[in-house]
Design an enzyme around this catalytic site. Structure first.
Site, mmCIF file in Angstrom:
data_model
loop_
_atom_site.group_PDB
_atom_site.id
_atom_site.type_symbol
_atom_site.label_atom_id
_atom_site.label_comp_id
_atom_site.label_asym_id
_atom_site.label_seq_id
_atom_site.Cartn_x
_atom_site.Cartn_y
_atom_site.Cartn_z
ATOM 1 N N THR A 93 0.823 -1.221 0.000
ATOM 2 C CA THR A 93 0.000 0.000 0.000
ATOM 3 C C THR A 93 0.858 1.273 0.000
ATOM 4 O O THR A 93 0.730 2.125 -0.884
ATOM 5 C CB THR A 93 -0.920 0.001 1.242
ATOM 6 O OG1 THR A 93 -1.639 -1.223 1.262
ATOM 7 C CG2 THR A 93 -1.897 1.157 1.220
ATOM 8 N N VAL A 94 1.757 1.394 0.974
ATOM 9 C CA VAL A 94 2.547 2.626 1.083
ATOM 10 C C VAL A 94 3.660 2.660 0.023
ATOM 11 O O VAL A 94 3.971 3.718 -0.547
ATOM 12 C CB VAL A 94 3.130 2.775 2.513
ATOM 13 C CG1 VAL A 94 3.949 4.054 2.632
ATOM 14 C CG2 VAL A 94 2.008 2.771 3.542
ATOM 15 N N ARG B 244 8.138 -9.694 -2.117
ATOM 16 C CA ARG B 244 7.912 -11.143 -2.302
ATOM 17 C C ARG B 244 7.158 -11.417 -3.593
ATOM 18 O O ARG B 244 7.348 -12.424 -4.248
ATOM 19 C CB ARG B 244 7.121 -11.698 -1.115
ATOM 20 C CG ARG B 244 8.037 -12.153 0.011
ATOM 21 C CD ARG B 244 7.251 -12.734 1.124
ATOM 22 N NE ARG B 244 6.199 -11.803 1.554
ATOM 23 C CZ ARG B 244 5.537 -11.907 2.700
ATOM 24 N NH1 ARG B 244 5.783 -12.888 3.511
ATOM 25 N NH2 ARG B 244 4.619 -11.027 3.028
ATOM 26 N N GLU C 210 9.277 10.001 9.564
ATOM 27 C CA GLU C 210 8.057 10.821 9.632
ATOM 28 C C GLU C 210 6.799 9.979 9.397
ATOM 29 O O GLU C 210 5.763 10.187 10.038
ATOM 30 C CB GLU C 210 8.145 11.937 8.575
ATOM 31 C CG GLU C 210 7.013 12.923 8.609
ATOM 32 C CD GLU C 210 6.957 13.723 9.906
ATOM 33 O OE1 GLU C 210 7.822 14.555 10.129
ATOM 34 O OE2 GLU C 210 6.034 13.487 10.698
ATOM 35 N N ILE D 261 0.719 13.444 8.341
ATOM 36 C CA ILE D 261 0.860 14.683 9.123
ATOM 37 C C ILE D 261 2.327 14.834 9.542
ATOM 38 O O ILE D 261 2.881 13.916 10.138
ATOM 39 C CB ILE D 261 0.004 14.648 10.416
ATOM 40 C CG1 ILE D 261 -1.419 14.208 10.106
ATOM 41 C CG2 ILE D 261 0.023 15.993 11.111
ATOM 42 C CD1 ILE D 261 -2.267 14.004 11.362
ATOM 43 N N ASP E 64 -0.884 -0.290 18.199
ATOM 44 C CA ASP E 64 -0.332 0.585 17.161
ATOM 45 C C ASP E 64 -0.214 2.021 17.696
ATOM 46 O O ASP E 64 0.807 2.687 17.488
ATOM 47 C CB ASP E 64 -1.248 0.533 15.926
ATOM 48 C CG ASP E 64 -0.815 1.493 14.839
ATOM 49 O OD1 ASP E 64 0.220 1.235 14.208
ATOM 50 O OD2 ASP E 64 -1.503 2.512 14.639
ATOM 51 N N LYS F 164 3.250 4.421 18.313
ATOM 52 C CA LYS F 164 3.439 5.805 17.843
ATOM 53 C C LYS F 164 3.661 6.756 19.030
ATOM 54 O O LYS F 164 4.489 7.658 18.969
ATOM 55 C CB LYS F 164 2.227 6.243 17.024
ATOM 56 C CG LYS F 164 2.081 5.436 15.728
ATOM 57 C CD LYS F 164 0.712 5.646 15.103
ATOM 58 C CE LYS F 164 0.507 4.815 13.858
ATOM 59 N NZ LYS F 164 -0.889 4.735 13.432
ATOM 60 N N GLY G 73 -3.176 5.293 4.885
ATOM 61 C CA GLY G 73 -3.516 5.289 3.463
ATOM 62 C C GLY G 73 -2.266 5.441 2.611
ATOM 63 O O GLY G 73 -1.223 5.899 3.071
#
Ligand code: HSE
Length: 436
Positions: free
Chosen positions: A13-14, A45, A129, A136, A201, A205, A302
């Site tokens: 995704t990222v 993979r 970041e 953000i 999670d 952070k 996202g």
């Protein structure tokens, strides 16, 4: 100038977002960074899938070790997640003199101290970041923008999935599982979604944020972590009726005896800006002694929002690559030999206010027993609501809001209340923050 060569570990995704942003904004990024930034190697993979995305323009391999050891890579971008394989790869990249950009909060919260120390010795940068609050730029704000301040506290909605679940449950009355499945489909949730809903999670952070805010080493193992899986619609509704919203907050605060480090559902006055952060959006409130309260808001997860942070780090590293390692922005904001040993407070020492809900037999003296126990534990009541019993029911809900109290006193009081013969089941406790 020669392009900076990037080795990408993971094009999920990222990773896909990072590829797209670097392609689409290549010329703008070159103007900002002073030289082109190009992905030259990708490890994934799913080799065929990676080749399809990159259109045969770069070398693709299933062996991530090839990328971290390659003499043709200047910066390694780690986007595979998890903390075992990723740790080996990042340490190996550092050993080979590569700079590292990572979005991996679990990796840093658990192994950040060792990683930063290795990077410091080798004179390379580790930029992260994207590890906190997606797109953000909160790390930059705390580490650089607020560096004049003594930070007093930080409170953040730093897990999009749990915020999305709480918002959809409250707004649309949807069941927990349906909303969680939607978050997974949209790519917000972690590979193991219990990390999202159990606050892990967010604690990863928060550990990073706290270290940067207070100049302390990462101490994930000392974070108090409570998620949203036990929250009921009833509590969401009672909180609303009392003028509050429930949010999963990560809170870190400088207290007299140490530093608070806690993630838990929290009642926040509905009028606060942060109480109105909905869906997958994240927000971080940081209070500094000079600037006062500041708030940072945006997409916390996202593909492209997180890629925005990854690419910003690539630009930063590219700009700083020729700077003397001793004079770069320190990984944890404070110089490595200046980290403080201020302790993380055990949860029992935390001081806050509380929402307490209990189910009781509706007869004289019950409330008096409860308030006596609270008074003996030095807990003062701020507000109280007793609901009418439903027809044919012998039990009623009592909801109390307390003034500030010490957590260990609240533990004692709850245990005593639960032992009363007139109280049914367990007392629900949700912490409250005014965030002023
Ligand atoms: N699972 C995380 C979230 C993704 O929901 O916020 C970003 O770290």
């Amino acid at each position: 100038m020669k392009p900076i060569r990037v080795g990408l570990l993971g094009i999920g995704t990222v990773g896909r977002g990072t590829w797209d942003v670097l392609q689409r904004n290549a010329s703008e990024i070159r103007r900002r960074a002073g030289r082109p930034i190009r992905i030259t190697m990708v490890a994934d993979r799913e080799v065929a899938h990676a080749k399809k995305i990159t259109g045969g323009k770069v070398k693709v391999t299933a062996d991530a070790m090839q990328v971290v050891c390659s003499p043709d890579v200047d910066i390694v971008v780690e986007l595979i997640g998890g903390d075992r394989v990723a740790r080996t790869l990042v340490m190996e990249a550092i050993r080979h003199g590569k700079h590292v950009v990572t979005a991996n909060k679990a990796l840093l919260a658990k192994h950040g101290n060792a990683i930063f120390s290795a990077a410091q010795k080798k004179g390379v940068m580790v930029a992260f970041e994207a590890a906190v609050a997606g797109g953000i730029p909160v790390i930059k704000a705390l580490r650089e923008g607020l560096s004049a301040n003594r930070i007093e506290w930080i409170a953040g909605i730093i897990n999009g999935t749990s915020n999305f679940i709480l918002s959809e449950m409250r707004d649309k009355g949807l069941p927990f599982e349906t909303v969680l499945a939607q978050a997974q489909q949209k790519g917000y949730a972690e590979a193991d979604p219990t990390f999202d809903i159990e606050g892990i999670d967010a604690a990863h952070k928060l550990t990073i944020i706290s270290a940067i805010a207070f100049g302390i080493p990462m101490q994930f193992e000392k974070a108090y972590t409570e998620g949203i899986s036990k929250l009921t619609r009833k509590d969401i509704e009672y909180a609303e009726a009392l003028g509050y919203r429930i949010k999963l907050l990560g809170i870190t605060r400088r207290a007299k005896k140490g530093i608070e480090l806690r993630v838990h559902p929290t009642l926040v006055p509905a009028s606060r800006l942060i109480a109105n952060v909905e869906g997958v959006m994240n927000a971080v409130l940081a209070k500094g002694d000079a600037v006062g309260a500041t708030m940072y808001y945006g997409a916390g997860a996202g593909s492209q929002p997180t890629a925005s942070a990854v690419v910003a780090d690539l630009v930063d590293v590219t700009r700083l690559i020729t700077a003397d390692p001793e004079h770069r922005v320190p990984h944890l904001a404070f110089q490595p030999d200046q980290l403080s040993s201020t302790p993380i407070l055990p949860m029992g020492e935390v001081q806050t206010s509380y929402y307490l809900r209990m189910r009781v037999v509706d007869r004289p003296g019950v409330l008096a027993d409860i308030t006596r126990i609270l008074a003996a534990a030095r807990i003062s009541i701020g507000a109280m609501v007793q609901k009418e019993p439903a027809e044919g029911e012998a039990h009623v809900d009592i909801v109390l809001l307390t003034h500030q109290a010490i957590e260990k006193n609240v533990d004692t009081a709850i245990a005593r209340i639960e032992r009363l013969a007139t109280v049914v089941g367990q007392v629900t406790r949700i912490r409250m923050e005014e965030l002023l």
